[in-house]
Design a protein around this motif. Structure first.
Motif, PDB file in Angstrom:
ATOM      1  N   UNK A  94      32.984  34.661  47.595  1.00 17.96           N
ATOM      2  CA  UNK A  94      33.598  35.896  48.046  1.00 17.96           C
ATOM      3  C   UNK A  94      33.852  36.853  46.891  1.00 17.96           C
ATOM      4  N   UNK A  95      34.118  38.105  47.229  1.00 20.47           N
ATOM      5  CA  UNK A  95      34.297  39.127  46.213  1.00 20.47           C
ATOM      6  C   UNK A  95      35.631  38.961  45.499  1.00 20.47           C
ATOM      7  N   UNK A  96      35.630  39.259  44.222  1.00 16.07           N
ATOM      8  CA  UNK A  96      36.868  39.199  43.436  1.00 16.07           C
ATOM      9  C   UNK A  96      36.617  39.903  42.119  1.00 16.07           C
ATOM     10  N   UNK A  97      37.689  40.272  41.445  1.00 13.00           N
ATOM     11  CA  UNK A  97      37.547  40.867  40.122  1.00 13.00           C
ATOM     12  C   UNK A  97      36.999  39.827  39.151  1.00 13.00           C
ATOM     13  N   UNK A  98      36.402  40.271  38.052  1.00 11.00           N
ATOM     14  CA  UNK A  98      35.723  39.333  37.138  1.00 11.00           C
ATOM     15  C   UNK A  98      36.594  38.205  36.608  1.00 11.00           C
ATOM     16  N   UNK A  99      37.791  38.531  36.107  1.00  4.39           N
ATOM     17  CA  UNK A  99      38.592  37.461  35.520  1.00  4.39           C
ATOM     18  C   UNK A  99      39.055  36.432  36.553  1.00  4.39           C
ATOM     19  N   UNK A 100      39.595  36.844  37.707  1.00  6.96           N
ATOM     20  CA  UNK A 100      39.929  35.836  38.718  1.00  6.96           C
ATOM     21  C   UNK A 100      38.740  34.973  39.112  1.00  6.96           C
ATOM     22  N   UNK A 101      37.549  35.577  39.176  1.00 12.04           N
ATOM     23  CA  UNK A 101      36.370  34.787  39.542  1.00 12.04           C
ATOM     24  C   UNK A 101      36.064  33.737  38.472  1.00 12.04           C
ATOM     25  N   UNK A 102      36.177  34.101  37.198  1.00 15.24           N
ATOM     26  CA  UNK A 102      35.924  33.137  36.136  1.00 15.24           C
ATOM     27  C   UNK A 102      36.998  32.058  36.107  1.00 15.24           C
ATOM     28  N   UNK A 124      48.500  34.531  43.583  1.00 15.36           N
ATOM     29  CA  UNK A 124      48.125  35.943  43.673  1.00 15.36           C
ATOM     30  C   UNK A 124      46.950  36.101  44.632  1.00 15.36           C
ATOM     31  N   UNK A 125      46.842  37.251  45.261  1.00 16.02           N
ATOM     32  CA  UNK A 125      45.828  37.461  46.296  1.00 16.02           C
ATOM     33  C   UNK A 125      44.410  37.077  45.869  1.00 16.02           C
ATOM     34  N   UNK A 126      43.942  37.477  44.656  1.00 13.73           N
ATOM     35  CA  UNK A 126      42.563  37.101  44.289  1.00 13.73           C
ATOM     36  C   UNK A 126      42.367  35.590  44.232  1.00 13.73           C
TER      37      UNK A 126
END
Length: 218
Positions: free
Chosen positions: A135-143, A122-124
């Motif tokens: 880099x920037x990402x939504x919270x769950x993908x970042x975790x 997926x993109x994130x």
């Protein structure tokens, strides 16, 4: 949480969208998955189990292993975000009918993504994999990305701090406790008793009086 089920694993229910109103099973499955994810991250295992069971029941009505596989991968992604590294057993049962993108994501969650898998993520996750978690990402993908890095021994102190800040900002008790535990143990191993004590105090505050709060290893 609005786009969580669609953005974290772009291989499932979104493919069912069309001009007519979405069928009830789709709306109910998405709502249940959103609530299950939120409950798990908040440390409420009872609600998480009930909502996950509802989502599975709705998705099973379609007879589509790919849709059920998407839900199971999302469920397992919450575990990786919370540093629970275990086989994604429910997805493995669906592996024979999984899509290439789902297989790539399963490899990613296990810290075993191959170069050919990256383009299928997926993109994130693809952006985070290519940038080693920055880099920037939504919270769950970042975790999730941080959890993958920890699995593979590549989580820097900055990644750990960012994971703590991300979980704290969202009020996600379960991953916050897990990441605080990692940071506290590193402080102890590094001989920084004052920092370790500060982190243990923060862990105690996070656990509070919630009976269902995940426990952190000493």
């Amino acid at each position: 949480m609005k786009n969580l089920f669609f953005s974290v694993v772009v291989m499932g229910l979104a493919a069912c969208s069309s001009t007519p109103p979405a069928p009830d099973w789709q709306l109910e499955a998405k709502g249940s998955m959103d609530r299950a994810v939120a409950a798990y991250l908040e440390g409420n295992s009872r609600v998480e189990a009930a909502e996950l069971a509802r989502a599975r029941a709705q998705l099973s009505r379609t007879g589509r292993a790919d849709l059920l596989g998407t839900a199971e991968l999302l469920n397992c992604a919450t575990r990786v975000a919370s540093l629970v590294f275990e086989p994604c057993a429910a997805f493995e049962a669906l592996r024979p009918d999984a899509t290439p993108a789902q297989l790539a994501y399963a490899n990613y969650l296990r810290g075993q993504a191959q170069p050919q898998d990256i383009a299928l993520l997926p993109a994130p996750q693809r952006a985070l994999a290519l940038s080693a978690g920055s880099g920037a990402a939504d919270p769950l993908p970042r975790l999730v990305a941080a959890g993958v890095l920890l699995q593979t021994g590549q989580a820097s102190p900055a990644v750990i701090t960012q994971a703590i800040d991300t979980a704290s900002a969202q009020g996600w008790r379960r991953p916050l406790l897990a990441w605080l535990g990692v940071q506290a143990r590193r402080a102890e191993l590094g001989g920084d008793a004052a920092e370790a004590a500060r982190l243990r105090r923060r862990i105690a505050i996070t656990q509070g009086s919630a009976a269902d709060a995940p426990k952190v290893l000493p």
